[in-house]
Scaffold this motif. Structure first.
Motif, PDB file in Angstrom:
ATOM      1  N   ARG A 296       0.641  -1.089  -0.022  1.00  0.00           N
ATOM      2  CA  ARG A 296      -0.054  -0.112  -0.126  1.00  0.00           C
ATOM      3  C   ARG A 296       0.807   1.185   0.032  1.00  0.00           C
ATOM      4  O   ARG A 296       0.512   2.125  -0.670  1.00  0.00           O
ATOM      5  CB  ARG A 296      -0.819   0.013   1.113  1.00  0.00           C
ATOM      6  CG  ARG A 296      -2.201  -0.763   1.166  1.00  0.00           C
ATOM      7  CD  ARG A 296      -3.356  -0.528   1.903  1.00  0.00           C
ATOM      8  NE  ARG A 296      -2.766  -0.301   3.299  1.00  0.00           N
ATOM      9  CZ  ARG A 296      -2.619  -1.216   4.488  1.00  0.00           C
ATOM     10  NH1 ARG A 296      -3.094  -2.649   4.139  1.00  0.00           N
ATOM     11  NH2 ARG A 296      -2.070  -0.885   5.664  1.00  0.00           N
ATOM     12  N   HIS A 297       2.074   1.324   0.930  1.00  0.00           N
ATOM     13  CA  HIS A 297       2.804   2.434   0.932  1.00  0.00           C
ATOM     14  C   HIS A 297       3.605   2.634  -0.410  1.00  0.00           C
ATOM     15  O   HIS A 297       3.884   3.837  -1.030  1.00  0.00           O
ATOM     16  CB  HIS A 297       3.910   2.155   2.100  1.00  0.00           C
ATOM     17  CG  HIS A 297       3.436   2.408   3.364  1.00  0.00           C
ATOM     18  ND1 HIS A 297       2.993   3.530   3.975  1.00  0.00           N
ATOM     19  CD2 HIS A 297       3.228   1.682   4.407  1.00  0.00           C
ATOM     20  CE1 HIS A 297       2.541   3.546   5.057  1.00  0.00           C
ATOM     21  NE2 HIS A 297       2.519   2.360   5.487  1.00  0.00           N
TER      22      HIS A 297
ATOM     23  N   GLU B 277       1.218   4.164  -2.817  1.00  0.00           N
ATOM     24  CA  GLU B 277       1.089   5.771  -2.374  1.00  0.00           C
ATOM     25  C   GLU B 277       2.263   6.271  -2.810  1.00  0.00           C
ATOM     26  O   GLU B 277       2.227   7.774  -3.323  1.00  0.00           O
ATOM     27  CB  GLU B 277       0.853   5.891  -1.152  1.00  0.00           C
ATOM     28  CG  GLU B 277      -0.358   5.434  -0.443  1.00  0.00           C
ATOM     29  CD  GLU B 277      -0.708   5.319   1.176  1.00  0.00           C
ATOM     30  OE1 GLU B 277       0.392   5.766   1.812  1.00  0.00           O
ATOM     31  OE2 GLU B 277      -1.640   4.840   1.535  1.00  0.00           O
TER      32      GLU B 277
ATOM     33  N   ASP C 133       2.119   7.069  -6.620  1.00  0.00           N
ATOM     34  CA  ASP C 133       1.225   8.036  -6.977  1.00  0.00           C
ATOM     35  C   ASP C 133       1.727   9.218  -6.876  1.00  0.00           C
ATOM     36  O   ASP C 133       1.649  10.495  -7.551  1.00  0.00           O
ATOM     37  CB  ASP C 133      -0.049   7.770  -6.378  1.00  0.00           C
ATOM     38  CG  ASP C 133      -0.925   6.706  -6.485  1.00  0.00           C
ATOM     39  OD1 ASP C 133      -0.727   6.304  -7.573  1.00  0.00           O
ATOM     40  OD2 ASP C 133      -2.016   6.089  -5.865  1.00  0.00           O
ATOM     41  N   MET C 134       2.367   9.489  -5.741  1.00  0.00           N
ATOM     42  CA  MET C 134       3.130  10.717  -5.181  1.00  0.00           C
ATOM     43  C   MET C 134       4.141  11.338  -6.445  1.00  0.00           C
ATOM     44  O   MET C 134       4.229  12.217  -6.790  1.00  0.00           O
ATOM     45  CB  MET C 134       3.714  10.744  -3.905  1.00  0.00           C
ATOM     46  CG  MET C 134       4.338  12.020  -3.562  1.00  0.00           C
ATOM     47  SD  MET C 134       4.989  12.158  -1.750  1.00  0.00           S
ATOM     48  CE  MET C 134       6.633  11.980  -1.995  1.00  0.00           C
TER      49      MET C 134
END
Length: 99
Positions: free
Chosen positions: A52-53, A56, A59-60
């Motif tokens: 999940r990290h 993220e 995405d960043m």
């Protein structure tokens, strides 16, 4: 840097570009570190959390690089254009007046 000096020297936009590039480099490092951590996870729960990290972090990275492309500060697919941009930034930095 003082905003007045930034405007007089034309460094205000370059300062934003430098900050964005530093953030992009940090995001790339975060993606690499998360990916490595996923491969070393000891339990399925930890692996799921790290995955999940990683998503993220990806995405960043995408948001930062898209912003930089939109501003004309990053040419990931045109190395000649990126080299030209980098050389112009170097020239600007070298020609800054010393205060």
């Amino acid at each position: 840097m003082n905003p007045i000096i930034e405007n007089l020297t034309g460094m205000n936009a370059l300062s934003d570009q430098v900050v964005a590039m530093d953030l992009l480099i940090a995001a790339k490092s975060g993606v690499r570190n998360c990916a490595m951590a996923v491969t070393e996870a000891g339990t399925p729960e930890i692996k799921e959390m790290l995955t999940r990290h990683l998503v993220e972090a990806l995405d960043m990275h995408e948001q930062i690089s898209a912003y930089m492309v939109e501003k004309g500060w990053y040419h990931a697919w045109d190395t000649n254009e990126q080299i030209t941009l980098d050389l112009n930034s170097i020239d600007t930095a070298l020609n800054l007046p010393t205060l």
